[in-house]
Scaffold this motif. Structure first.
Motif, mmCIF file in Angstrom:
data_model
loop_
_atom_site.group_PDB
_atom_site.id
_atom_site.type_symbol
_atom_site.label_atom_id
_atom_site.label_comp_id
_atom_site.label_asym_id
_atom_site.label_seq_id
_atom_site.Cartn_x
_atom_site.Cartn_y
_atom_site.Cartn_z
ATOM 1 N N SER A 133 -5.953 -12.153 -1.691
ATOM 2 C CA SER A 133 -4.412 -11.716 -1.807
ATOM 3 C C SER A 133 -3.679 -12.546 -2.714
ATOM 4 N N GLU A 172 0.811 -1.370 0.166
ATOM 5 C CA GLU A 172 0.194 0.014 0.056
ATOM 6 C C GLU A 172 0.693 1.233 0.160
ATOM 7 N N THR A 204 -9.250 -11.457 8.484
ATOM 8 C CA THR A 204 -9.686 -10.030 8.366
ATOM 9 C C THR A 204 -9.115 -8.790 7.714
ATOM 10 N N SER A 205 -7.951 -9.339 7.020
ATOM 11 C CA SER A 205 -7.118 -8.585 6.529
ATOM 12 C C SER A 205 -8.018 -7.794 5.195
ATOM 13 N N THR A 206 -7.268 -6.725 4.743
ATOM 14 C CA THR A 206 -7.770 -6.227 3.475
ATOM 15 C C THR A 206 -6.783 -6.004 2.573
ATOM 16 N N PRO A 207 -6.619 -6.894 1.467
ATOM 17 C CA PRO A 207 -7.631 -7.846 1.186
ATOM 18 C C PRO A 207 -7.403 -9.063 2.085
ATOM 19 N N THR A 208 -8.186 -10.060 2.152
ATOM 20 C CA THR A 208 -8.039 -11.295 3.069
ATOM 21 C C THR A 208 -6.749 -12.199 2.461
#
Length: 336
Positions: free
Chosen positions: A332, A261, A284-288
């Motif tokens: 991901s 990012e 729960t990550s963004t993206p998973t």
């Protein structure tokens, strides 16, 4: 007003027409007691509502009926700010299995300082993925505490549950390759845990097979997501051709996502990220995050059963192999 008077072992002995010693042996499953006598004692105890004193049993046996669950991994990796994750998933299943066998489970969570192990009154311990020179394991062994580990301790014959590390590593690397990655970097912890060593060996073999120059970067475990991010930012700045990162722990995978990012890279188009543990961070990550189901509940139960068998002196295999790991593909890495 006084409460009801609790029946005693003497009351059971009178009701069953036997000695107090016979009652004790019959209810605790020790000594040689005729089956018909044992049944009579059990029935008398049930009718009187007698319950043996756990404290007295422990004093007689010299056992605490308690086992410890110890994480040798730093808090930034084992749990993170939420205190959830790898350690607590193991703890939940281990506590259930221990209770079914009449044992309590004491948690020794990952701490930034040395845990006060010498004050623990435990019969045995389960250590989660100890480092090769793990001081926690050494301290427990110096006290004569029987140990079982989840994941082997490199260079020792410590009884353990095998999480199939080479197979886990191969699942991750093959998946990244199948998703179009041809310059995969390995983000490792700086310790000498068996999982790290096995993953590095699998990665070296994988790189040779595909004619891919190996690229391994280490980050300090104790820094968790932050050190993972810093290592990835430096890696991607020096090697912009890297199109995938295989992270040895989920904390580092989150760091890799943040690094992408900060550098303006899209996941998974520009950079694919996969990690080993399918836990809270991965989901729960963004993206998973693409991760692996390690069947930790089964591993925890097997570790407890192996430890209790060793405490009883039962001859059992000292290595228990966990079920095959299962890849959980997520956003991901999925480019198609």
């Amino acid at each position: 007003m006084a409460g009801p008077i609790r029946p005693t072992i003497s009351d059971v002995a009178r009701a069953a027409g036997v000695s107090r010693t016979t009652v004790s042996h019959a209810l605790n499953g020790i000594g040689k007691v005729d089956p018909r006598t044992r049944e009579r004692v059990v029935q008398a105890a049930a009718e009187l509502g007698y319950r043996p004193s756990l404290r007295a049993q422990r004093l007689r046996s010299g056992q605490s009926r308690t086992i410890g669950l110890v994480s040798s991994m730093p808090v930034a990796v084992a749990g993170g700010p939420s205190k959830l994750g790898f350690f607590m998933e193991v703890a939940a299943a281990a506590a259930e299995t221990a209770l079914l066998h009449g044992f309590a489970l004491v948690l020794v969570p990952p701490l930034d300082s040395d845990p006060p192990l010498d004050s623990l009154d435990i019969d045995g311990a389960i250590v989660i993925e100890p480092d090769q020179d793990d001081p926690t394991t050494k301290r427990l062994q110096s006290r004569g505490v029987p140990i079982v580990s989840i994941g082997p301790q490199r260079g020792t014959d410590l009884p353990h549950v095998d999480l199939r590390a080479p197979q886990v590593g191969r699942l991750l690397l093959d998946h990244l390759r199948e998703q179009g990655a041809d310059r995969i970097a390995l983000l490792m912890g700086s310790g000498h845990r068996s999982w790290y060593v096995d993953l590095a060996e699998v990665y070296a073999e994988f790189s040779r097979e595909h004619g891919m120059p190996p690229l391994v970067v280490e980050a300090d475990e104790s820094g968790g997501e932050e050190t993972g991010q810093a290592a990835c930012e430096e890696l991607l700045a020096q090697h912009p051709e890297v199109d995938a990162i295989c992270a040895s722990v989920d904390a580092f995978a989150i760091g890799a996502v943040r690094a992408a990012e900060s550098l303006g890279l899209d996941i998974p188009t520009d950079l694919r990220v996969a990690t080993r543990y399918d836990g809270v961070r991965a989901r729960t990550s963004t993206p998973t995050l693409t991760a692996v189901d390690l069947h930790l509940a089964q591993a925890a139960a097997s570790a407890v059963e192996l430890l209790l068998a060793n405490l009883k002196g039962t001859e059992v295999p000292q290595v228990v192999t966990n079920p095959p790991p299962r890849l959980v593909p997520r956003a991901s890495t999925l480019t198609g």
